[in-house]
Scaffold this active site. Structure first.
Site, PDB file in Angstrom:
ATOM      1  N   ARG A  58      -8.840   3.189   4.725  1.00  0.00           N
ATOM      2  CA  ARG A  58      -8.208   2.221   3.822  1.00  0.00           C
ATOM      3  C   ARG A  58      -8.629   0.818   4.253  1.00  0.00           C
ATOM      4  O   ARG A  58      -9.258   0.652   5.291  1.00  0.00           O
ATOM      5  CB  ARG A  58      -6.677   2.384   3.818  1.00  0.00           C
ATOM      6  CG  ARG A  58      -6.137   2.638   5.195  1.00  0.00           C
ATOM      7  CD  ARG A  58      -5.027   1.792   5.685  1.00  0.00           C
ATOM      8  NE  ARG A  58      -5.064   0.413   5.385  1.00  0.00           N
ATOM      9  CZ  ARG A  58      -5.539  -0.535   6.205  1.00  0.00           C
ATOM     10  NH1 ARG A  58      -6.088  -0.241   7.370  1.00  0.00           N
ATOM     11  NH2 ARG A  58      -5.494  -1.812   5.883  1.00  0.00           N
ATOM     12  N   GLY A  59      -8.254  -0.170   3.419  1.00  0.00           N
ATOM     13  CA  GLY A  59      -8.722  -1.528   3.671  1.00  0.00           C
ATOM     14  C   GLY A  59      -9.988  -1.737   2.835  1.00  0.00           C
ATOM     15  O   GLY A  59     -10.883  -0.876   2.855  1.00  0.00           O
ATOM     16  N   ALA A  60     -10.049  -2.855   2.115  1.00  0.00           N
ATOM     17  CA  ALA A  60     -11.113  -3.049   1.115  1.00  0.00           C
ATOM     18  C   ALA A  60     -12.537  -2.857   1.674  1.00  0.00           C
ATOM     19  O   ALA A  60     -13.296  -2.042   1.146  1.00  0.00           O
ATOM     20  CB  ALA A  60     -10.939  -4.414   0.457  1.00  0.00           C
ATOM     21  N   ARG A 106      -9.790   4.308  -5.904  1.00  0.00           N
ATOM     22  CA  ARG A 106      -8.769   3.264  -5.785  1.00  0.00           C
ATOM     23  C   ARG A 106      -9.233   2.085  -6.641  1.00  0.00           C
ATOM     24  O   ARG A 106     -10.352   1.598  -6.457  1.00  0.00           O
ATOM     25  CB  ARG A 106      -8.558   2.854  -4.314  1.00  0.00           C
ATOM     26  CG  ARG A 106      -7.996   3.999  -3.456  1.00  0.00           C
ATOM     27  CD  ARG A 106      -7.442   3.513  -2.144  1.00  0.00           C
ATOM     28  NE  ARG A 106      -6.195   2.787  -2.308  1.00  0.00           N
ATOM     29  CZ  ARG A 106      -5.611   2.072  -1.343  1.00  0.00           C
ATOM     30  NH1 ARG A 106      -6.190   1.981  -0.162  1.00  0.00           N
ATOM     31  NH2 ARG A 106      -4.477   1.445  -1.557  1.00  0.00           N
ATOM     32  N   ASP A 254      -7.964  -7.891  -1.310  1.00  0.00           N
ATOM     33  CA  ASP A 254      -8.611  -6.724  -1.927  1.00  0.00           C
ATOM     34  C   ASP A 254      -9.514  -7.099  -3.090  1.00  0.00           C
ATOM     35  O   ASP A 254     -10.474  -6.403  -3.401  1.00  0.00           O
ATOM     36  CB  ASP A 254      -7.561  -5.723  -2.408  1.00  0.00           C
ATOM     37  CG  ASP A 254      -7.052  -4.926  -1.238  1.00  0.00           C
ATOM     38  OD1 ASP A 254      -6.168  -5.433  -0.523  1.00  0.00           O
ATOM     39  OD2 ASP A 254      -7.581  -3.825  -1.001  1.00  0.00           O
ATOM     40  N   ASN A 264      -3.708  -8.708  -2.944  1.00  0.00           N
ATOM     41  CA  ASN A 264      -3.653  -8.154  -1.586  1.00  0.00           C
ATOM     42  C   ASN A 264      -2.397  -7.297  -1.494  1.00  0.00           C
ATOM     43  O   ASN A 264      -1.601  -7.207  -2.449  1.00  0.00           O
ATOM     44  CB  ASN A 264      -3.653  -9.274  -0.540  1.00  0.00           C
ATOM     45  CG  ASN A 264      -3.842  -8.731   0.872  1.00  0.00           C
ATOM     46  OD1 ASN A 264      -4.747  -7.922   1.126  1.00  0.00           O
ATOM     47  ND2 ASN A 264      -2.993  -9.114   1.804  1.00  0.00           N
ATOM     48  N   LYS A 265      -2.201  -6.676  -0.362  1.00  0.00           N
ATOM     49  CA  LYS A 265      -1.096  -5.736  -0.153  1.00  0.00           C
ATOM     50  C   LYS A 265       0.229  -6.269  -0.681  1.00  0.00           C
ATOM     51  O   LYS A 265       0.545  -7.450  -0.488  1.00  0.00           O
ATOM     52  CB  LYS A 265      -1.004  -5.432   1.358  1.00  0.00           C
ATOM     53  CG  LYS A 265       0.073  -4.470   1.785  1.00  0.00           C
ATOM     54  CD  LYS A 265       0.087  -3.151   1.048  1.00  0.00           C
ATOM     55  CE  LYS A 265      -1.242  -2.435   1.083  1.00  0.00           C
ATOM     56  NZ  LYS A 265      -1.307  -1.333   0.068  1.00  0.00           N
TER      57      LYS A 265
HETATM   58  O1  MRU Z   1      -3.647  -0.094   0.694  1.00  0.00           O
HETATM   59  P1  MRU Z   1      -4.541  -0.620   1.774  1.00  0.00           P
HETATM   60  O2  MRU Z   1      -4.045  -0.337   3.148  1.00  0.00           O
HETATM   61  O3  MRU Z   1      -5.973  -0.209   1.563  1.00  0.00           O
HETATM   62  O4  MRU Z   1      -4.486  -2.202   1.575  1.00  0.00           O
HETATM   63  C1  MRU Z   1      -5.231  -3.011   2.446  1.00  0.00           C
HETATM   64  C2  MRU Z   1      -5.003  -4.450   2.246  1.00  0.00           C
HETATM   65  O5  MRU Z   1      -4.271  -4.873   1.388  1.00  0.00           O
HETATM   66  C3  MRU Z   1      -5.802  -5.385   3.114  1.00  0.00           C
HETATM   67  O6  MRU Z   1      -5.103  -6.562   3.338  1.00  0.00           O
HETATM   68  C4  MRU Z   1      -7.123  -5.726   2.415  1.00  0.00           C
HETATM   69  O7  MRU Z   1      -7.784  -4.579   1.986  1.00  0.00           O
HETATM   70  C5  MRU Z   1      -8.027  -6.520   3.270  1.00  0.00           C
HETATM   71  S1  MRU Z   1      -8.694  -5.582   4.579  1.00  0.00           S
HETATM   72  C6  MRU Z   1      -9.807  -6.544   5.394  1.00  0.00           C
END
Ligand code: MRU
Length: 371
Positions: A58-60, A106, A254, A264-265
């Protein structure tokens, strides 16, 4: 000799969410951290797509890189004996199918589409080449993207560290660390860089309900490196911001629209409002691969809605009444007006707007045509 992601000079002590050994993609299962460190082997693009959908990775930026390797796996066909994979003929078709499959896993993080398109673009330049050449070149491209992501994050870290005052306390949300990227991290890259410069900093990480990226992942990463970190519940952020115990907020992103509106989250927008109310700088650490110049504002960003079980249960424990109606948007949108600065690999964009973002992209040589 260890050979991963196209290199031999690899420090396995570092947090490594994505390992490619030339035939298989190993993804650190982030659902099990911090209790267990288990790698899930992905032998084909379907395994990779499933791992992205289920939040193994996970994470962009991390899901983008994983998808790039998923595309590489798509041009191979595992034989029954599990020996080294052999190529199929219809590579272009396979790549298109894999692209569709991976992109739909996603919807919010634009890095996913960015990475898949980059592999397709590379494949386009290899038209007419032998399958072995195509395979080797696509693998090299994915390895390059992996290495570039780490370098970009280090540059973000260096720029961002200038904004972090010695003796300050920084709040971060979710996990924008090594786990969310190929390595080093964006928001946590800024923190790592400031700490490495010898600045006396303390981090506040909020839990980040419901997937708990803060309490399970961010504090794990920071603690491993001895960076002082305090865990708070999401709803305590206002208290600490108001008391000026927190001096700035740094988060990742994201997808950023052309005008700077940022997805973002979930919970990021609330923090941005609280930071503005309390006159505290709110920074977004973000590579240009996360900007989406095809959309003008945040209104055009699709926000992923995830399953209700993430909220109603903690592992097997029920947290609420049966059958309750649940809303679970995974992301929210922060208007650019609440963002003090973007910290990018090319430099810091203070008081950002559409023109300043484009100017920075041009200056750094990043494309603004969209993905
Ligand atoms: O749902 P996730 O855990 O994939 O969400 C991640 C985030 O919101 C991060 O802040 C974002 O992807 C940046 S990661 C460098």
């Amino acid at each position: 000799m260890i050979w991963v992601n196209g290199r031999t000079d690899v420090d396995m002590e570092e947090v490594r969410p994505i390992i490619w050994n030339g035939t298989t993609l190993y993804l650190l299962d982030q659902r099990l951290l911090p209790e267990e460190e288990v790698y899930i082997p992905c032998k084909n693009q379907k395994d990779v797509a499933e791992s992205i959908r289920n939040m193994v990775v996970r994470g962009a930026p991390a899901i983008g890189i994983a998808a790039a390797y998923g595309m590489v796996l798509a041009v191979r066909k595992a034989d029954d004996q599990g020996q080294r994979n052999v190529l199929t003929d219809s590579i272009a078709e396979k790549l298109q199918e894999a692209a569709l499959l991976l992109k739909e896993t996603r919807p919010t993080a634009v890095n996913l589409a960015w990475a898949v398109e980059r592999i397709l673009k590379k494949a386009g330049t290899l038209d007419g080449e032998k399958p072995e050449v195509m395979q080797r070149e696509l693998e090299a491209e994915a390895n390059k993207m992996f290495q570039e992501d780490i370098e970009v994050n280090k540059r973000i870290g260096t720029w961002g560290a200038e904004l972090i005052q010695d003796g300050s306390t920084v709040l971060t949300h979710c996990n924008a660390g090594a786990l969310a990227t190929a390595g080093y991290g964006t928001a946590l890259g800024v923190i790592r860089s400031a700490f490495a410069q010898g600045k006396d900093i303390r981090i506040f990480a909020d839990e980040t309900r419901p997937f708990l990226q803060g309490s399970r992942l961010t504090v794990w990463e920071l603690q491993k490196e001895g960076i002082p970190v305090t865990l708070i519940v999401d709803s305590a952020a206002g208290y600490y911001l108001n008391k000026k115990i927190i001096n700035c907020v740094v988060v990742g992103a994201d997808r950023v629209a052309a005008n700077g509106d940022t997805a973002n989250k979930i919970g990021t927008y609330s923090l941005a409002v609280l930071a503005r109310e309390n006159n505290i700088p709110f920074y977004v650490a973000v590579p240009f691969s996360t900007f989406d110049f095809t959309i003008e504002t945040g209104n055009d960003i699709i926000v992923e809605e995830r399953e209700s079980r993430e909220i109603t249960h903690l592992k097997d424990t029920t947290l609420t009444v049966p059958g309750i109606s649940v809303g679970n948007p995974a992301f929210d949108l922060t208007p650019v007006s609440l963002i003090s600065a973007f910290i990018t690999e090319h430099g810091v964009i203070h008081a950002p707007n559409r023109e300043k973002i484009r100017a920075m992209a041009h200056r750094g040589g990043s494309e603004v045509a969209g993905h």
